[in-house]
Write an enzyme that holds these catalytic residues in place. Structure first.
Site, PDB file in Angstrom:
ATOM      1  N   ASP A 278       1.051  -0.845   0.317  1.00 36.84           N
ATOM      2  CA  ASP A 278      -0.061  -0.313   0.261  1.00 36.84           C
ATOM      3  C   ASP A 278       0.750   1.137   0.084  1.00 36.84           C
ATOM      4  O   ASP A 278       1.219   1.765   0.654  1.00 36.84           O
ATOM      5  CB  ASP A 278      -0.536  -0.028   1.191  1.00 36.84           C
ATOM      6  CG  ASP A 278      -2.166   1.647   0.974  1.00 36.84           C
ATOM      7  OD1 ASP A 278      -2.893   0.952   0.300  1.00 36.84           O
ATOM      8  OD2 ASP A 278      -2.333   1.345   2.370  1.00 36.84           O
TER       9      ASP A 278
ATOM     10  N   CYS B 208      -3.565   5.331  -2.744  1.00 33.81           N
ATOM     11  CA  CYS B 208      -4.568   5.803  -2.976  1.00 33.81           C
ATOM     12  C   CYS B 208      -5.019   7.541  -3.689  1.00 33.81           C
ATOM     13  O   CYS B 208      -5.405   8.325  -2.946  1.00 33.81           O
ATOM     14  CB  CYS B 208      -5.372   6.795  -1.492  1.00 33.81           C
ATOM     15  SG  CYS B 208      -4.535   7.389  -0.299  1.00 33.81           S
TER      16      CYS B 208
END
Lengths: 298, 165
Positions: free
Chosen positions: A172, A225
């Site tokens: 991530d 993101c």
């Protein structure tokens, strides 16, 4: 919002996309099954007169009608973890099982880590790695509050994580965070192509290392993101090209609306395989923005 | 032995599970079977609970969660340990009223009548464990970590929960 204009041709309903950026994110949390279960938690909230709305797509996710969820007693007890809705996707795609060995390469502050720990039912091994000294404190604290006993915290540079074999690795990655604009609008002004390209070097190296660390048959999930293709498809396709043992698997989470990954951007061809990645846009799910790719090693 | 394995030699030393389990049984009545799948390690003045019988060959900042602090005369269970296993306790437990819970989560001390022995107790509220308390001569002192304490708004949540209204 200038940084968003470049996405006019790739984001469906672009005007709605831009408008959605001005709306604050709903307050959301995840039920921590290491310490409670869904029924127990929901009846507690009902008794406490806390209004909530369960997610339609994930039975452990909740929208909460409170200003400061961190002050809920259920948060203190570790029965809920305050977490942005869309970020719950990466662990679901990773799909860790109890007793496996799993690496969360960029783990702080630990929302996804604690979600993975609960999916593993506190068994096996989950290595939560983050190089930043300042972020490790929050990572440790979140893991302890969640009651995670299968987590070890390490502080390696992920690009040079020691040779160890894992069943699954989550990358991530650090990113420009455009998808979090509804939480902090200033991320849009701070974006520049130069920053995206700087992060791209790091992201490629992290994902490349992850392909070394995963066992044959193992799974790697890469997520960010941000909307910038430089940090998404351009990273995944670069690694897939250099590591022939990995192939992409389609990312699809039932109940969430996504767009396929891009096959080209700004003159670069990424290949049709990239359509298997998923792009989540804020106006489509009333959540944050996100990118997820799933790679399988032969 | 390679240099790297020397370098990674773990500062966490294994403990006898039965010894730790016995401690939790004698103080709280928690059955030792609760810890069947847990391994315990000591580093400095902390005992850690971890899922595996072996520590991975990595430089670990932490393994699992801090379970006990062995700083004082009597081992002190952490709030996190009690939140995870304290629901199995059959003695030295205190269930608080809404007002009392409000003080406890704010980190306060309070006078309280409870049928417990002096020492560390499992503190719960509406049947769920809040954390560790220290009960001495009729006074309960909250042992919640400072960063977990909730003042004001949290207290409001707590007192508007239907117990008092």
């Amino acid at each position: 919002m200038e940084g968003l204009e470049r996405y006019r041709d790739i984001v469906p309903d672009f005007e709605l996309f831009v408008e959605s950026m001005a709306r604050p994110l709903p307050v959301t949390a995840r039920i921590n099954t290491l310490k409670t279960d869904r029924n127990r938690l929901l009846s507690r909230l009902t008794e406490s007169k806390v209004s909530f709305r369960p997610f339609s797509w994930y039975d452990l996710g909740l929208e909460l009608d409170v200003e400061k969820p961190g002050n809920l007693i259920e948060n203190l007890m570790g029965h809920i973890h305050v977490q942005e809705e869309i970020s719950m996707v990466s662990p679901i795609v990773l799909d860790p099982k109890p007793k496996e060995r799993v690496l969360d390469m960029c783990a702080a502050p630990g929302s996804k880590t604690t979600q993975i720990a609960s999916m593993m039912e506190n068994r096996g091994l989950l290595v939560a790695n983050d190089p930043a000294n300042t972020r490790v404190a929050s990572l440790r604290s979140n893991c302890e509050r969640a009651g995670a006993i299968n987590v070890v915290v390490t502080r390696y540079d992920g690009r040079r994580f020691p040779s160890t074999k894992f069943d699954r690795v989550l990358v991530d990655a650090p990113c420009t965070g455009q998808g979090m604009a509804r939480k902090d609008i200033t991320v849009l002004d701070r974006w520049s192509l130069k920053r995206s390209l700087g992060l791209q070097r790091l992201q490629r190296a992290l994902l490349k290392r992850a392909t070394d660390l995963v066992k044959p048959g193992g799974v790697i999930v890469y997520s960010t993101c941000t909307f910038a293709p430089e940090e998404n498809e351009a990273v995944v396709s670069w690694v897939a090209e250099r590591v022939p043992q990995v192939s992409l698997e389609k990312v699809s989470v039932e109940g969430l609306e996504s767009s396929p990954g891009l096959t080209e951007w700004d003159g670069s061809r990424f290949g049709d395989e990239m359509e298997k990645c998923a792009r989540y846009y804020p106006h489509k799910n009333d959540a944050g923005g996100f990118f997820v790719a799933k790679l399988i090693k032969e | 032995m390679s240099q790297s394995s020397l370098k990674n030699r773990s500062p966490f030393s294994p403990l006898d599970r039965a010894e730790v389990a016995e401690l939790m049984e004698s103080r709280f009545g928690i059955p030792p079977a609760a810890f069947e799948d847990v391994s315990f390690y000591r580093k400095g003045r902390n005992v850690w609970a971890f899922s595996l019988p072996e520590i991975p060959d990595l430089r670990c900042e932490s393994v699992g969660l801090r379970f006990l602090s062995v700083r004082g005369r009597v081992p002190k269970p952490t709030t996190y340990a009690l939140q995870l296993f304290g629901n199995l306790a059959t003695k030295n437990t205190v269930d608080l009223s809404a007002d009392e819970a409000e003080k406890f989560i704010a980190g306060d001390r309070q006078r309280l009548e409870a049928e417990v022995e002096d020492g560390y107790v499992v503190v719960s509220y509406r049947g769920e464990v809040l954390g560790c308390g220290l009960y001495v001569r009729g006074e309960l002192a909250s042992q919640l970590p400072k960063e977990r304490r909730i003042m004001n708004e949290g207290a409001k949540t707590c007192s508007s929960d239907g117990d008092v209204e």
